[in-house]
Design an enzyme around this catalytic site. Structure first.
Site, PDB file in Angstrom:
ATOM      1  NE  ARG A  28     -37.047 -39.299  10.763  1.00  0.00           N
ATOM      2  CZ  ARG A  28     -38.353 -39.271  11.091  1.00  0.00           C
ATOM      3  NH1 ARG A  28     -39.190 -40.154  10.612  1.00  0.00           N
ATOM      4  NH2 ARG A  28     -38.808 -38.330  11.870  1.00  0.00           N
ATOM      5  CB  SER A  54      -0.857  -0.015   1.252  1.00  0.00           C
ATOM      6  OG  SER A  54      -0.031   0.197   2.373  1.00  0.00           O
TER       7      SER A  54
END
Lengths: 441, 441, 441, 441
Positions: free
Chosen positions: D308, D269
């Protein structure tokens, strides 16, 4: 070792024993020399001398382990010891030991060989398990039992269907595992930086010849820091063991005294006949408990730096060996449990009857709602259940005493409303589909 | 074993050896008999006979492992073998073997004893490591080096501060580990269902006496399915090993040839003098790679059913032993690496200088922004950096050729703007705080 | 979010919401300015302007997330947005935003604040759960039930003892969790490299003042790459959730229709009255399934490089938030399930009776072996069990018909041999010990 | 959400959003009704009414989540809300909502649809990444650089080879992932117990028609508790992410200022030009840190009870969604980093030269040992290196001043002994093999 006794089998602990490790490493060195001799890179005499020296029984595993720790690889002390041994018998040949290879080439190829030998051990138990389950499924194609969802009673299934579901899950798990084993059957050979530079322009020729000696495939390139084949194997063990654990868990639940629908062989002893010994399932569940973390350990180690890693690679062996052995222990144990499983069909039916018909409430709604609407169907069921509870009579009796019941249900439906055989839907078709299914790849 | 050679040490593999396991289990049986004799529950003669028989050297580990697999615990075959041995010498005493205990009592208490013996091995290496780091920190209190964030250069620190951060992290990690070891030093004794019913109303008396024999604490109750003490130990190993791995990782990065700021002892060999052998760090990183998954395995196994679990418990031993041994291997290895670490202070300064002053841009902004505002300060820096890049001169030179620089920075600041010693902030205060800090609990 | 709905609670999802994150970060910036103003480092006017601007409702979380991804931290875009907002109202003050801090200082301190707010949410549910369990334990001090080992019947216990075991395990789990939360209540403040250099020699003063503003402790040094406090919190969540999962698993097993000894509140619906809705336990078990892997993820990330890490740190937030929320979901759910649990004492007794006395075989051996020897005692039991099986009568009847029985057992023992109340050993003493036990540290 | 911002992308967070979840569930219900209407099981009017009502925008996600928690599934409140909405517009049709399905059918099939939509998002980034790497590999086929092993210099490679190794690893990783996605594209449809009993003998017909509506395959049977397809997907994400993490780690290491061989786009930067922003790699490394634990969590949950599960299933969604999103975030981030990667070939050469030739010691041994024997070759090298160190001249100079050198090495070899181009072995052949390799299955 006692600390690991539940996490391996005799055959698998032998497959990863010190002797097996040493011999697989020595086999690499012998095959390398043979390949190089075949290509005229080194003298045949040297290859012969190396082959002769490369017998694990001459090497001291403890000393090699100790030196290996100081250098973070056992390949270095092993190659040194092998060189010394060759030199004793044939001083001129010693210079040709390990020519062009790097320490990781030896270690990785050795591990590949150990895995190659481990697979048939697992395959045999997988076949035994699958075959036993198919037999159970066929035998119990018409054995009705409670479905159980969230550990609560649900409409009936057959034990044959349940077992067929296990078969299909095992088949796809084994397919993955088998493919993963197959993928690992590749040579590791790259030299120091993975370019085979020490062999000039003969590197790939040596690789081909070496792979042929070792009956391994030649991969597109060295995989010193590309560990995905091994990772896939470890993950496949994790998935397969997950399925083994699911089956073992179901059986352990069916073996509860209050449920009493199945029993492992060897159940009970003279003094504790009430005990059904679930030792087989327990070993399998233990493996399923342990392996997922091992998979995480292996995946974590994949981030290996540049051309050869500083830590991730060095973490692999214990995880690999533990994973394959745990998978094999789970499998052997479950195969024996299933192979001798007794199934109590009578008790299965009693457990359905114990619910007094309440599990068929869904059936009434399924039959009545299309005509009566959901609200009315539910009201019918609620009233019937309430009467059943109050009177102690069955749900069917409760239902029959409602005038609405005969409006929305046929006499035949009403009479058989709590007959499990009448409410199995596609159970048998599904069972056959599951048993005949073959995972494509 | 060779497969695990990087994941243990000689001392720790001895601590979890078959002989150690057997003897710890036999010690439980001998102590139980002694305690019961002291309380008048069994004859002293029986206690003596059991004590005499309870010597590991008489027992066959392989046979016990095999039978143990079939029953999912080695306690049963061991007790059987012990009973047979007692019977040979003193038939009347055999009936008093294992009185009131259950198989998990033996196994858990034995594991507790193994852990008790493992701790001093780790403690000694921890002390060695901590002491070496304190020495390094003091010696390098004024040695400046690059800070590095996201693997990029950042404003300077001292190596003394860096080492002090490691010391503090290790201290809190060790405190947790030591406390976790302390917590595990409790007897397991509950009998079949955890009520000690087979001992009538004498159960707690026997527990007290047995714990005294074994030099263990009596917990509030049996913990057959409350595994949180062991889980806490495994987790503490994970956290501590995480810190060891962080330190080893830092050193391995500093040892890169391009960085060259540190070197493990034994670096280089005659033929590969460019190699800094990072073997110590590598073993530590390997352990840090592996242990998190082991922690997950252990935590997963905590869900043990009712009074004694069906799978979770049976999964514990390999995970516990692997975790403690890996932690110890990481520690021993790092202690040796740090104990002989060479630090290249000159190179540390050169690496700062290599950045040509750019890492001091932050300093200029910190000094100028309060007067000039952030935007102007950033513009000043950007211009200076741009001039530095173009001219190849330093950032300081670039800065000085800007007329704004002297408006917002004092001459002294300008002249020393890229002096690392002038931009260390609270480094030395923090270093001293970190070294003098003692984790409270 | 729906995808996570079972893994959090309303209160906890609010505690880790975007707004909570933003505000905690902004609070750091406001407190930093206030502290610096108090010390005369920046003008009070600037601190006021920053405080005014630092309100989460003015910031766009989505935009910040997007920019944060490009820079691998949201602190940078947030500070930029805050600076812009201050500048709008008071251009001169903008230069003082974030003075001396680094992006990780903001992010870590914000996370610490979120954790501080999460703890009371968990604490309140822990208290609710513990209190409900104590009540159950007292109420059922004398309620006998089957002990169950490896999912098989074992000698009796009391439900009061079982619940007391849960209380003690939760108490030590909570103690660890509470201490771990306490340890995390420390400021993160080190600046770019952890030396606070941008604040000259005022760094530690600012740290003290900032910590006071935020009601946090000052740690011995910045902990940018020493993550052990957070790791300890995550691990403590894992251990505590492991215990929650054990309890929930036990209850789900007791709720099986075939066992029928307990039921969550809200069990059954009008149409499925046979269903005991185990929704509460299921959510808890789900969390216990998930959290161990999260612990592994966090521990893996501890190896953070040098002064600020490149990957490990950036992996922390999702894992931390998921772990604390899953723990809280498990806790809230179990607290509600236990708070309304119905216990069927009658059924507990029936399940003992169903075994027809066989679980008391151990008792006979315990009573007879000291006199008769083990072999004879076992023979007595085996004969009695055999007779019981054949005749369908009880084990006691089978026993009484043996002439040996009265030789080795007193009449009183024989008459009450299958009375669960007579074979509870130290159950009540242990129950009281467990309930009155307080983990020391 | 901000807490997860680094662990997803915009596209993937949309793919698992509340709206996406709701719509996928509603699509199931609409398709079910359409299929049943087509088969004459329900009126077409009802199917139309259900289709019209099944629009996510009418449903309140927060309310559904809350109710879902109480019942441990959101399917129940969603179906209730859908039924209510249908009833408003067409009271007669409400009875046909959800006919024959169970709550898990809806939830699982919805998840399958979400995964189906997620795959192309990942595929597109994979293609972008692979293509960028191929370009890099071709461009740098002749760019020499240091090999690096255990983070230390090793004989040279080409950057082209390194990139080609990444390509091959990604290709096999993606193949697994793609196949795993393909395997998950199956309908879930079994009704309460997995027999489709509520549909009488029409269950499989409805399954076929429903799958056709949803463009999914029909599996051999319901997979309510056979989770291996999903487990394989999660594991494949783990393996693939492991490879992504390895590549990102290598680049982050190459980007170190002291190494300086590569840079992500957007590096630097204005104020911190010395910083190479490794944001892309960092996000990828973060994902690779996190995912292994998620894999463990998923595998742990495979042990689902009977028809399940009570906990394992309920733990799946957060893990699945986090795994796929983390994988996608890692991939998107690395694709961008590689897409704009700058490679500094000059610096690569300089880093080779910095070693002063020492990395070619291996080459000398490889050339000399077959003639001189290993001991003599090593002695030659050691002497040369020693002279090089003392004189500051290169290893080649050191070598040339030894009389033995010209005995065992040709002049050509001697003159080019430290030329990286002369010691690349099979680098280019391997590069081409790696790039042209296609994983078979």
């Amino acid at each position: 070792m006692l600390i690991d006794y539940l996490a391996t089998t005799d055959a698998l602990s032998e497959a990863f024993s010190d002797r097996a490790v040493l011999q697989a490493m020595l086999d690499f060195e012998a095959a390398l020399a043979a390949a190089e001799a075949r290509l005229g890179i080194i003298p045949q005499q040297a290859a012969d001398a190396i082959r002769t020296a490369a017998d694990a029984k001459h090497f001291d595993a403890a000393a090699i382990a100790r030196d290996g720790r100081a250098q973070s690889t056992i390949s270095i002390p092993l190659v040194k010891a092998l060189t010394a041994r060759v030199k004793e018998n044939d001083p001129d040949s010693a210079r040709f030991v390990h020519l062009g290879a790097t320490s990781q080439d030896v270690a990785d190829t050795a591990m590949v060989q150990l895995l190659k030998r481990a697979e048939p051990i697992l395959a045999s138990d997988h076949d035994r398990l699958e075959s036993a389950l198919r037999t159970l499924s066929d035998r119990h194609a018409n054995t009705v039992m409670l479905g159980r969802t969230l550990l609560q009673p649900a409409p009936p299934i057959t034990f044959g269907l349940k077992a067929a579901g296990w078969v299909a899950a095992l088949a796809s798990g084994w397919r993955r595992l088998h493919q993963s084993f197959a993928e690992t059957k590749v040579l590791q050979f790259g030299g120091a930086s993975g370019t085979l530079a020490a062999l000039g322009d003969r590197g790939l020729d040596v690789a081909q010849a070496l792979a042929a000696e070792l009956k391994l495939d030649v991969p597109p390139g060295p995989w010193h820091t590309n560990r995905d084949r091994l990772a896939a194997l470890v993950a496949a063990c994790g998935i397969y063991t997950g399925t083994l654990g699911k089956i073992a868990g179901d059986i352990a639940l069916l073996m509860q005294d209050e449920v009493g629908e199945a029993a492992e062989p060897g159940s009970g002893s003279s003094t504790m006949p009430h005990k059904r010994n679930a030792a087989g399932c327990v070993v399998t569940i233990a493996a399923a408990t342990r392996v997922p973390g091992l998979v995480a350990s292996f995946l974590t180690g994949m981030a290996q730096e540049h051309e050869r890693g500083a830590g991730g690679w060095q973490a692999e062996w214990p995880t690999l060996a533990a994973t394959v052995q745990s998978t094999g222990a789970a499998l052997a144990s479950l195969a024996s449990a299933i192979g001798g499983l007794s199934v109590d069909s009578e008790r299965m039916r009693q457990n359905i009857e114990r619910t007094n018909g309440a599990i068929f409430a869904e059936r009434v709604i399924a039959l009545a709602a299309p005509k009566a609407g959901k609200d009315a169907a539910q009201a019918l069921v609620a009233a019937a259940l309430s009467r059943s509870r109050e009177s102690g009579k069955s749900f069917r009796d409760g239902l029959m005493s409602s005038p609405d019941a005969s409006r929305w249900l046929s006499d035949e439906d009403l009479n058989t409303i709590d007959s499990p055989e009448q409410y199995l839907g596609s159970a048998e078709s599904l069972r056959q589909r599951l048993l005949s299914w073959r995972p494509e790849r």
